[in-house]
Design an enzyme around this catalytic site. Structure first.
Site, PDB file in Angstrom:
ATOM      1  N   ASP A  66       0.858  -1.179   0.000  1.00 46.00           N
ATOM      2  CA  ASP A  66       0.000   0.000   0.000  1.00 46.00           C
ATOM      3  C   ASP A  66       0.901   1.238   0.000  1.00 46.00           C
ATOM      4  O   ASP A  66       1.887   1.292   0.740  1.00 46.00           O
ATOM      5  CB  ASP A  66      -0.890  -0.008   1.239  1.00 46.00           C
ATOM      6  CG  ASP A  66      -2.012   1.010   1.132  1.00 46.00           C
ATOM      7  OD1 ASP A  66      -3.174   0.578   1.202  1.00 46.00           O
ATOM      8  OD2 ASP A  66      -1.740   2.214   0.974  1.00 46.00           O
ATOM      9  N   ASN A 108     -13.071  -3.111   2.765  1.00 44.11           N
ATOM     10  CA  ASN A 108     -14.000  -1.998   2.938  1.00 44.11           C
ATOM     11  C   ASN A 108     -15.033  -2.108   1.830  1.00 44.11           C
ATOM     12  O   ASN A 108     -14.689  -2.290   0.658  1.00 44.11           O
ATOM     13  CB  ASN A 108     -13.265  -0.658   2.847  1.00 44.11           C
ATOM     14  CG  ASN A 108     -12.271  -0.473   3.976  1.00 44.11           C
ATOM     15  OD1 ASN A 108     -12.489  -0.945   5.086  1.00 44.11           O
ATOM     16  ND2 ASN A 108     -11.170   0.192   3.707  1.00 44.11           N
ATOM     17  N   GLN A 157     -14.184   2.774   1.556  1.00 46.27           N
ATOM     18  CA  GLN A 157     -13.711   2.277   0.263  1.00 46.27           C
ATOM     19  C   GLN A 157     -13.526   3.461  -0.693  1.00 46.27           C
ATOM     20  O   GLN A 157     -14.444   4.262  -0.890  1.00 46.27           O
ATOM     21  CB  GLN A 157     -14.702   1.274  -0.334  1.00 46.27           C
ATOM     22  CG  GLN A 157     -14.185   0.634  -1.612  1.00 46.27           C
ATOM     23  CD  GLN A 157     -15.117  -0.442  -2.165  1.00 46.27           C
ATOM     24  OE1 GLN A 157     -16.250  -0.588  -1.723  1.00 46.27           O
ATOM     25  NE2 GLN A 157     -14.632  -1.181  -3.139  1.00 46.27           N
ATOM     26  N   VAL A 208     -11.427   2.932  -3.729  1.00 45.03           N
ATOM     27  CA  VAL A 208     -11.216   2.349  -5.056  1.00 45.03           C
ATOM     28  C   VAL A 208     -12.239   1.229  -5.208  1.00 45.03           C
ATOM     29  O   VAL A 208     -12.251   0.285  -4.419  1.00 45.03           O
ATOM     30  CB  VAL A 208      -9.783   1.793  -5.208  1.00 45.03           C
ATOM     31  CG1 VAL A 208      -9.604   1.148  -6.585  1.00 45.03           C
ATOM     32  CG2 VAL A 208      -8.752   2.890  -4.987  1.00 45.03           C
ATOM     33  N   HIS A 258     -10.701  -5.245  -3.131  1.00 40.75           N
ATOM     34  CA  HIS A 258      -9.331  -5.446  -2.676  1.00 40.75           C
ATOM     35  C   HIS A 258      -9.337  -5.728  -1.183  1.00 40.75           C
ATOM     36  O   HIS A 258     -10.200  -5.253  -0.451  1.00 40.75           O
ATOM     37  CB  HIS A 258      -8.439  -4.245  -2.995  1.00 40.75           C
ATOM     38  CG  HIS A 258      -8.927  -2.942  -2.445  1.00 40.75           C
ATOM     39  ND1 HIS A 258      -9.977  -2.246  -2.991  1.00 40.75           N
ATOM     40  CD2 HIS A 258      -8.497  -2.208  -1.392  1.00 40.75           C
ATOM     41  CE1 HIS A 258     -10.173  -1.128  -2.308  1.00 40.75           C
ATOM     42  NE2 HIS A 258      -9.288  -1.088  -1.319  1.00 40.75           N
ATOM     43  N   HIS A 312      -7.086  -5.595   2.366  1.00 42.11           N
ATOM     44  CA  HIS A 312      -5.944  -5.035   3.072  1.00 42.11           C
ATOM     45  C   HIS A 312      -5.412  -6.132   3.985  1.00 42.11           C
ATOM     46  O   HIS A 312      -6.156  -6.663   4.816  1.00 42.11           O
ATOM     47  CB  HIS A 312      -6.360  -3.837   3.933  1.00 42.11           C
ATOM     48  CG  HIS A 312      -6.891  -2.688   3.145  1.00 42.11           C
ATOM     49  ND1 HIS A 312      -6.127  -1.604   2.807  1.00 42.11           N
ATOM     50  CD2 HIS A 312      -8.118  -2.459   2.622  1.00 42.11           C
ATOM     51  CE1 HIS A 312      -6.859  -0.745   2.122  1.00 42.11           C
ATOM     52  NE2 HIS A 312      -8.079  -1.237   1.994  1.00 42.11           N
TER      53      HIS A 312
END
Length: 125
Positions: free
Chosen positions: A36, A98, A105, A107, A111, A113
């Site tokens: 990240d 998220n 969120q 994006v 995805h 994390h």
């Protein structure tokens, strides 16, 4: 990018396509993992499917549970890699998805994390 405008490549699709640089730590035929750029924990990696077909984990779970399972397997592999985990206990990590703007969120390309170590209070919002 809003959830409705998924026809444009997301930032993650651009990373998958090597249009945007990233520190890639793992790759399979379907999944890419990278660091990240704004870490919220000492270890903070992102695991993304190479397809941007799913905007969040709820859509992914309904549409392709095998791909979701692969993402979780990759997260577990990362968390068991001493080179990535450093001094943090292997196999002990947070896995966060998220879902929606109100949940943080930003994006709209599903995805995960993968985080280890202490978080800053409020850093996930």
């Amino acid at each position: 990018m809003s959830p409705e405008s998924t026809s444009e490549p997301t930032v993650f699709t651009r990373i998958v396509n090597r249009e945007i640089p990233a520190t890639i730590v793992h790759e399979t035929a379907n999944v890419l993992a990278f660091e990240d750029i704004a870490p919220k924990a000492p270890v903070h990696l992102l695991v993304v499917p190479k397809t941007q077909e799913y905007t969040d984990v709820v859509q992914l779970a309904a549409g392709d549970p095998a791909l979701l399972a692969e993402m979780i397997d990759v997260a577990n592999q990362l968390a068991n890699d001493p080179a990535l985990m450093g001094a943090y206990p292997l196999g002990q990590f947070r896995l966060i998805f998220n879902t929606g703007e109100a949940a943080g969120q930003t994006v709209f390309h599903v995805h995960a994390h993968v985080m280890a170590g202490k978080l800053q209070e409020g850093s996930l919002a």
